[in-house]
Design a protein around this motif. Structure first.
Motif: not given
Length: 306
Positions: A173-186
């Protein structure tokens, strides 16, 4: 007084060795004819004294400007030195600001990298698991194809191993959706205000400039309405905190304070302000900031009606 001046000179005579005096008259000619030589001498002395006195005054006048010139020259040098010193102070503070900004940028970049590394690590681990599962899946499928290509008895001999391998793959088994997102902002809250504060963080130790466009007019009840514009805005001068309004209603038309506050448009009661009726009165204003009072603006005159 006599009209001729007698001169004497010693002259040897034939009487022994004694000297004799011969007196000869000297007469006045030209513009001094009929004038006593003693009078001419007195007039000459008078004129000379007058010239000497005038010369003394001129010398004193020149010495005054020579001394003043030296003071102005010293002030010029002081202004130059002061300018260099003030610039050095400003540069030092701006260097400190730049150092603080650079340090803040360095800390922020480090925190961004740290958070990004955590996300990248999790995503790379997820990717590695996906690659491993995909590889095992391909291997199991190839082994199954190989078993299917064999004759019946040979297939039966491999079936159990192939089924076990494929079941093992299905259990991976493995998570098929990304475990992290490119949502870092400043964000920089109040960015424009911050930039404005940085641009104007340095303040010159100066009072504000004079108020502009001061005008006066009479009201219906014969009082005086006065208004003016604030001084020209300067980022490097402390903000205006108030104004002083004066009128030339003091002794010998001297200026006296009649208002101190924040308004730039107000009506002056001629009675309360002791404005002399029937006379021309001038009004002038100056601005105040943290450093002190600035220069007076141009006065405006108006006749106070009875």
């Amino acid at each position: 007084m006599q009209s001729a001046l007698f001169t004497t000179r010693r002259q040897n005579t034939t009487v022994g060795t004694a000297d004799a005096c011969v007196v000869r008259p000297v007469t006045s000619t030209g513009s001094h004819k009929n004038h006593s030589c003693f009078q001419v001498h007195e007039a000459e002395e008078k004129e000379r004294k007058a010239l000497v006195k005038l010369q003394t005054q001129v010398e004193q006048h020149g010495e005054k400007f020579i001394k003043a010139r030296g003071e102005v020259q010293r002030t010029i040098e002081e202004v130059k030195k002061n300018t260099i010193a003030v610039k050095d102070i400003a540069r030092r503070y701006y260097r400190e600001l730049r150092a603080a900004i650079d340090q803040g940028e360095k800390i922020l970049m480090g925190d961004i990298d740290k958070r990004s590394d955590v996300k990248l690590k999790a995503l790379n681990e997820q990717l590695s698991q996906m690659i491993e599962i995909s590889s095992l899946t391909n291997t199991a499928c190839r082994n199954c194809d190989n078993a299917l290509s064999l004759d019946y008895y040979e297939m039966l001999m491999l079936k159990k191993d192939v089924e076990t391998e494929m079941m093992d793959v299905l259990e991976l088994l493995c998570e098929i959706t990304p475990v992290a997102r490119a949502d870092l902002g400043c964000q920089f809250p109040n960015h424009e205000k911050l930039l404005g504060n940085i641009r104007s963080c340095a303040k010159l130790v100066l009072p504000p400039g004079p108020p502009e466009k001061l005008t006066c007019r009479l009201t219906e009840d014969n009082n005086v309405h006065v208004k003016w514009d604030p001084p020209e805005n300067n980022l490097f001068v402390y903000s205006v905190v108030g104004y002083i309004l004066q009128s030339s209603s003091g002794p010998d038309n001297s200026f006296v304070n009649i208002y101190k506050g924040h308004e730039t448009s107000l009506t002056i009661d001629k009675t309360e302000a002791n404005l002399p009726v029937g006379k021309q009165v001038q009004f002038r204003a100056c601005a105040i900031n943290l450093i002190g009072e600035g220069p007076w603006g141009f006065p405006y005159g108006i006749k106070i009606p009875e």
